[in-house]
Design an enzyme around this catalytic site. Sequence first.
Site, PDB file in Angstrom:
ATOM      1  N   LYS A 114       0.002 -10.262 -11.322  1.00 42.22           N
ATOM      2  CA  LYS A 114      -1.234  -9.482 -11.247  1.00 42.22           C
ATOM      3  C   LYS A 114      -2.073  -9.562 -12.507  1.00 42.22           C
ATOM      4  CE  LYS A 114      -0.015  -6.230  -7.659  1.00 42.22           C
ATOM      5  NZ  LYS A 114       0.237  -4.812  -7.379  1.00 42.22           N
ATOM      6  N   LYS A 192       0.333 -10.064   7.469  1.00 40.05           N
ATOM      7  CA  LYS A 192       0.902  -8.759   7.170  1.00 40.05           C
ATOM      8  C   LYS A 192      -0.213  -7.702   7.110  1.00 40.05           C
ATOM      9  CE  LYS A 192       3.002  -6.467   3.328  1.00 40.05           C
ATOM     10  NZ  LYS A 192       4.039  -6.091   2.556  1.00 40.05           N
ATOM     11  N   LYS A 195      -4.404  -3.322   3.437  1.00 40.36           N
ATOM     12  CA  LYS A 195      -5.776  -2.910   3.210  1.00 40.36           C
ATOM     13  C   LYS A 195      -6.625  -4.046   2.639  1.00 40.36           C
ATOM     14  CE  LYS A 195      -7.882   1.431   2.395  1.00 40.36           C
ATOM     15  NZ  LYS A 195      -7.832   2.783   1.887  1.00 40.36           N
TER      16      LYS A 195
END
Length: 327
Positions: A114, A192, A195
Amino acid sequence: MSKKIILSGMQPTGNLHLGNYEGALKNWVSLQDDFDMYLCIVDWHALTSDFDDTTELKNRIFEMAVDFLASGLDGKKCAIFIQSHVKEHAELHLLFSMIIPIPWLERVPSYKEKSQSLGLDSYGFLGYPLLQAADILVYRADFVPVGKDQLPHIELTREVARRFNGFYGNVFPEPQAKLTKFADVPGTDGRKMSKSYDNIIALADTAEETAGKIKTMFTDPEKLRMGDPGHPETCPVYALHKVYTNQGLDEIAETCRSGELGCVACKKHLTESINNALTPIREKRNDLIAHPDEVWDVLKDGANRARKRAVETMDIVRTAMRMTYDS
Ligand code: TRP
């Protein structure tokens, strides 16, 4: 015999979706009778990525608490609370930050992934899993129900507990991850449900919104009109049937393959299955939203109960570290 202790946490992303429900909430609901359970809405963790715009944070916390309660979690059985309401998490995190080498944190896979893909480079972001370790250890939890993706964080938590115990004596048990088997819920595009993929069906969606989302789903690209033979194993609509349609699954697959079943009818059936599953949750949601004070009270009460345990732990920690300076 006293119950074993469970802690889990979730970032306040706002409305939860079917994937969260199947993957986490249902499991938590099934554990709340047999364990002493703490469920933490981790607003500080949310700041590790969304620090620049906090306007939605409060609303997201509220919506998440509503989804928790509507899904069957009971604020009397488990302590549902907001992380920043229990400051002891922050104190323990700070103490851990003194004893944990930076390379331990740089090695955590989510950090590498990330920090590059999202361009995150704050001090707090590096400390994300250490704050998570504090969330868990401040309750001296036995079990942490989480998804597979969290295993490296639980492993780090165990290492933190060992290192602390090595310096100051046996304070923390090493918590265990409690993985659950659950149906993988595909999103409306077959990936999957997430959001960030914009493919979710939320617990908060109305029956009509759900119908609309299912109507526009892509199906088997080779099945253009009724009569064309379909391939249920590659169709996202069928993948959702597998989770939500209790009866007649084989028949759906067979009649899809033979061409008898058209996509419009098949989607209608799926809409009914999902709406049936969600109706009681939606009704409860509407009740809760009509009484927001009661939801905030659940969170306050949860924080009071959580804090009791956390304060106890910090007394033990300060004593172990010879940092009680009362007299
Ligand atoms: N990192 C977890 C996630 O992204 C959220 C979390 C924070 C958590 N603190 C926790 C999970 C403590 C379990 C226990 O899902």
